[in-house]
Scaffold this motif. Structure first.
Motif, PDB file in Angstrom:
ATOM      1  N   ILE A   1       0.833  -1.197   0.000  1.00 21.76           N
ATOM      2  CA  ILE A   1       0.000   0.000   0.000  1.00 21.76           C
ATOM      3  C   ILE A   1       0.870   1.250   0.000  1.00 21.76           C
ATOM      4  CG2 ILE A   1      -1.545   1.373   1.478  1.00 21.76           C
ATOM      5  CD1 ILE A   1      -2.996  -1.254   2.123  1.00 21.76           C
ATOM      6  N   ASN A   2       1.937   1.241   0.770  1.00 21.57           N
ATOM      7  CA  ASN A   2       2.835   2.398   0.795  1.00 21.57           C
ATOM      8  C   ASN A   2       3.438   2.659  -0.585  1.00 21.57           C
ATOM      9  OD1 ASN A   2       2.410   2.888   3.511  1.00 21.57           O
ATOM     10  ND2 ASN A   2       4.182   1.707   4.179  1.00 21.57           N
ATOM     11  N   GLU A   3       3.769   1.591  -1.305  1.00 21.03           N
ATOM     12  CA  GLU A   3       4.295   1.739  -2.663  1.00 21.03           C
ATOM     13  C   GLU A   3       3.246   2.364  -3.586  1.00 21.03           C
ATOM     14  OE1 GLU A   3       5.463  -2.108  -3.975  1.00 21.03           O
ATOM     15  OE2 GLU A   3       7.159  -2.274  -2.584  1.00 21.03           O
ATOM     16  N   LEU A   4       2.031   1.870  -3.495  1.00 19.90           N
ATOM     17  CA  LEU A   4       0.961   2.393  -4.346  1.00 19.90           C
ATOM     18  C   LEU A   4       0.654   3.847  -4.008  1.00 19.90           C
ATOM     19  CD1 LEU A   4      -1.392  -0.720  -4.211  1.00 19.90           C
ATOM     20  CD2 LEU A   4      -0.146   0.082  -6.228  1.00 19.90           C
ATOM     21  N   HIS A   5       0.639   4.162  -2.725  1.00 22.08           N
ATOM     22  CA  HIS A   5       0.373   5.529  -2.269  1.00 22.08           C
ATOM     23  C   HIS A   5       1.428   6.488  -2.823  1.00 22.08           C
ATOM     24  CE1 HIS A   5      -0.985   8.775   0.275  1.00 22.08           C
ATOM     25  NE2 HIS A   5       0.117   8.779   1.004  1.00 22.08           N
ATOM     26  N   ALA A   6       2.690   6.091  -2.763  1.00 21.64           N
ATOM     27  CA  ALA A   6       3.761   6.918  -3.329  1.00 21.64           C
ATOM     28  C   ALA A   6       3.591   7.065  -4.832  1.00 21.64           C
ATOM     29  CB  ALA A   6       5.123   6.300  -3.011  1.00 21.64           C
ATOM     30  N   GLY A   7       3.122   5.999  -5.479  1.00 24.65           N
ATOM     31  CA  GLY A   7       2.893   6.058  -6.918  1.00 24.65           C
ATOM     32  C   GLY A   7       1.799   7.037  -7.307  1.00 24.65           C
ATOM     33  N   VAL A   8       0.777   7.162  -6.474  1.00 18.55           N
ATOM     34  CA  VAL A   8      -0.284   8.135  -6.743  1.00 18.55           C
ATOM     35  C   VAL A   8       0.279   9.549  -6.728  1.00 18.55           C
ATOM     36  CG1 VAL A   8      -2.407   9.151  -5.821  1.00 18.55           C
ATOM     37  CG2 VAL A   8      -2.147   6.662  -5.901  1.00 18.55           C
ATOM     38  N   PHE A   9       1.120   9.856  -5.764  1.00 17.57           N
ATOM     39  CA  PHE A   9       1.704  11.194  -5.685  1.00 17.57           C
ATOM     40  C   PHE A   9       2.604  11.482  -6.890  1.00 17.57           C
ATOM     41  CE2 PHE A   9       0.056  11.039  -1.477  1.00 17.57           C
ATOM     42  CZ  PHE A   9      -0.079  12.360  -1.073  1.00 17.57           C
ATOM     43  N   LYS A  10       3.317  10.464  -7.340  1.00 21.79           N
ATOM     44  CA  LYS A  10       4.141  10.644  -8.534  1.00 21.79           C
ATOM     45  C   LYS A  10       3.269  10.901  -9.757  1.00 21.79           C
ATOM     46  CE  LYS A  10       8.048   7.822  -6.991  1.00 21.79           C
ATOM     47  NZ  LYS A  10       8.811   6.556  -7.197  1.00 21.79           N
ATOM     48  N   ALA A  11       2.139  10.191  -9.819  1.00 19.29           N
ATOM     49  CA  ALA A  11       1.246  10.342 -10.975  1.00 19.29           C
ATOM     50  C   ALA A  11       0.656  11.749 -11.049  1.00 19.29           C
ATOM     51  CB  ALA A  11       0.130   9.304 -10.907  1.00 19.29           C
ATOM     52  N   VAL A  12       0.187  12.275  -9.913  1.00 19.33           N
ATOM     53  CA  VAL A  12      -0.445  13.594  -9.955  1.00 19.33           C
ATOM     54  C   VAL A  12       0.582  14.716 -10.133  1.00 19.33           C
ATOM     55  CG1 VAL A  12      -2.409  12.818  -8.562  1.00 19.33           C
ATOM     56  CG2 VAL A  12      -0.444  13.874  -7.435  1.00 19.33           C
ATOM     57  N   ALA A  13       1.845  14.418  -9.858  1.00 18.80           N
ATOM     58  CA  ALA A  13       2.900  15.421 -10.042  1.00 18.80           C
ATOM     59  C   ALA A  13       3.549  15.340 -11.410  1.00 18.80           C
ATOM     60  CB  ALA A  13       3.979  15.252  -8.967  1.00 18.80           C
ATOM     61  N   ALA A  14       3.174  14.333 -12.199  1.00 21.46           N
ATOM     62  CA  ALA A  14       3.792  14.132 -13.509  1.00 21.46           C
ATOM     63  C   ALA A  14       3.336  15.200 -14.505  1.00 21.46           C
ATOM     64  CB  ALA A  14       3.451  12.744 -14.035  1.00 21.46           C
ATOM     65  N   ALA A  15       4.158  15.442 -15.499  1.00 19.68           N
ATOM     66  CA  ALA A  15       3.869  16.484 -16.495  1.00 19.68           C
ATOM     67  C   ALA A  15       2.617  16.182 -17.305  1.00 19.68           C
ATOM     68  CB  ALA A  15       5.076  16.656 -17.413  1.00 19.68           C
ATOM     69  N   ASP A  16       2.303  14.899 -17.476  1.00 19.45           N
ATOM     70  CA  ASP A  16       1.153  14.537 -18.309  1.00 19.45           C
ATOM     71  C   ASP A  16      -0.156  14.401 -17.517  1.00 19.45           C
ATOM     72  OD1 ASP A  16       1.869  12.274 -16.927  1.00 19.45           O
ATOM     73  OD2 ASP A  16       1.786  10.921 -18.655  1.00 19.45           O
ATOM     74  N   TRP A  17      -0.129  14.741 -16.228  1.00 17.11           N
ATOM     75  CA  TRP A  17      -1.367  14.703 -15.446  1.00 17.11           C
ATOM     76  C   TRP A  17      -2.230  15.895 -15.839  1.00 17.11           C
ATOM     77  CZ3 TRP A  17      -3.867  11.383 -12.353  1.00 17.11           C
ATOM     78  CH2 TRP A  17      -4.890  11.861 -11.529  1.00 17.11           C
ATOM     79  N   ASN A  18      -3.435  15.644 -16.327  1.00 16.17           N
ATOM     80  CA  ASN A  18      -4.270  16.728 -16.840  1.00 16.17           C
ATOM     81  C   ASN A  18      -5.660  16.782 -16.206  1.00 16.17           C
ATOM     82  OD1 ASN A  18      -5.437  14.489 -17.959  1.00 16.17           O
ATOM     83  ND2 ASN A  18      -5.037  15.019 -20.097  1.00 16.17           N
ATOM     84  N   ALA A  19      -5.820  16.147 -15.049  1.00 17.94           N
ATOM     85  CA  ALA A  19      -7.115  16.171 -14.376  1.00 17.94           C
ATOM     86  C   ALA A  19      -7.350  17.539 -13.745  1.00 17.94           C
ATOM     87  CB  ALA A  19      -7.178  15.084 -13.310  1.00 17.94           C
ATOM     88  N   SER A  20      -8.606  17.837 -13.474  1.00 18.41           N
ATOM     89  CA  SER A  20      -8.968  19.112 -12.864  1.00 18.41           C
ATOM     90  C   SER A  20      -8.444  19.194 -11.435  1.00 18.41           C
ATOM     91  CB  SER A  20     -10.486  19.272 -12.844  1.00 18.41           C
ATOM     92  OG  SER A  20     -11.068  18.317 -11.968  1.00 18.41           O
TER      93      SER A  20
END
Length: 219
Positions: free
Chosen positions: A157-176
């Motif tokens: 879970i800790n790995e997945l949680h860290a992955g979520v933060f990386k995803a929302v900080a990525a350049a291609d994240w375009n959600a509102s």
């Protein structure tokens, strides 16, 4: 008098198990509501949290009465103090399941999580449900192998949680912005739920072995 004391200890243990079962049910329903945007099921989870709160208060009052009237020592004292702390962790797990259900209700008819990151949250939900079920079994059986399994689930879970933060900080994240906040909050709720499961498992281990395993404090 000793029989009454042992009956009180048994009742405290049974109430812990009952709360844990309700928490497990709450997380199962909350994650279903979360994934399917099911507001009726979400509302059921939100309403049922009052039962968890009531049982926690009842357990705590019973435990405090035993402390005041029976003067327990050694392992009995560990059990009562441990129960007080475990009930607080279980109550918080119920709150976190409620928070997940509230997100589902808030964003209806839309899903909370964008399609691109849904597999991560499906796995988070499955792992949290597994932890909740194993916590209940651990309280019932005191089988410490379950504690090892809970720790393994928490590490993932800790790995997945860290992955979520990386995803929302990525350049291609375009959600509102609201979606980004929802994703971040939801990931945190799942991660914290597991942390409290770890806390319960750690205290059961202490009750069984008498040895405390210190770790970093939960935030």
């Amino acid at each position: 008098m000793r029989k009454v004391f042992q009956a009180e200890l048994h009742q405290i243990g049974e109430e812990l198990i009952e709360i844990s079962k309700l928490v497990s049910e709450a997380m199962q329903k909350a994650t279903t509501a979360f994934e399917a945007a099911d507001t009726e099921l979400a509302q059921e989870v939100i309403a049922a949290d009052a039962r968890i709160d009531f049982l926690q208060n009842d357990l705590d009052e019973r435990a405090i009465d035993v402390l005041a009237l029976q003067g327990p020592v050694a392992s009995d004292l560990r059990m009562i103090v441990g129960a007080l702390r475990m009930s607080a962790s279980l109550e918080r797990m119920g709150d976190l399941a409620r928070h997940i259900a509230q997100l589902a209700r808030l964003r209806f008819p839309e899903n909370v999580i964008p399609e691109s990151i849904r597999p991560t949250f499906i796995e988070l939900a499955q792992l949290d449900i597994a932890i909740a079920n194993k916590v209940t079994e651990l309280l019932e059986t005191r089988n410490l192998e379950l504690s090892i399994e809970i720790n393994a689930h928490n590490a993932r879970i800790n790995e997945l949680h860290a992955g979520v933060f990386k995803a929302v900080a990525a350049a291609d994240w375009n959600a509102s912005a609201p979606t980004t906040v929802d994703v971040t909050l939801a990931s945190r709720y799942f991660e914290r739920f597991a942390d409290h499961g770890i806390s319960v498992a750690r205290k059961v281990t202490y009750l069984v072995t008498g040895e405390w395993q210190p770790s970093a404090p939960l935030n």
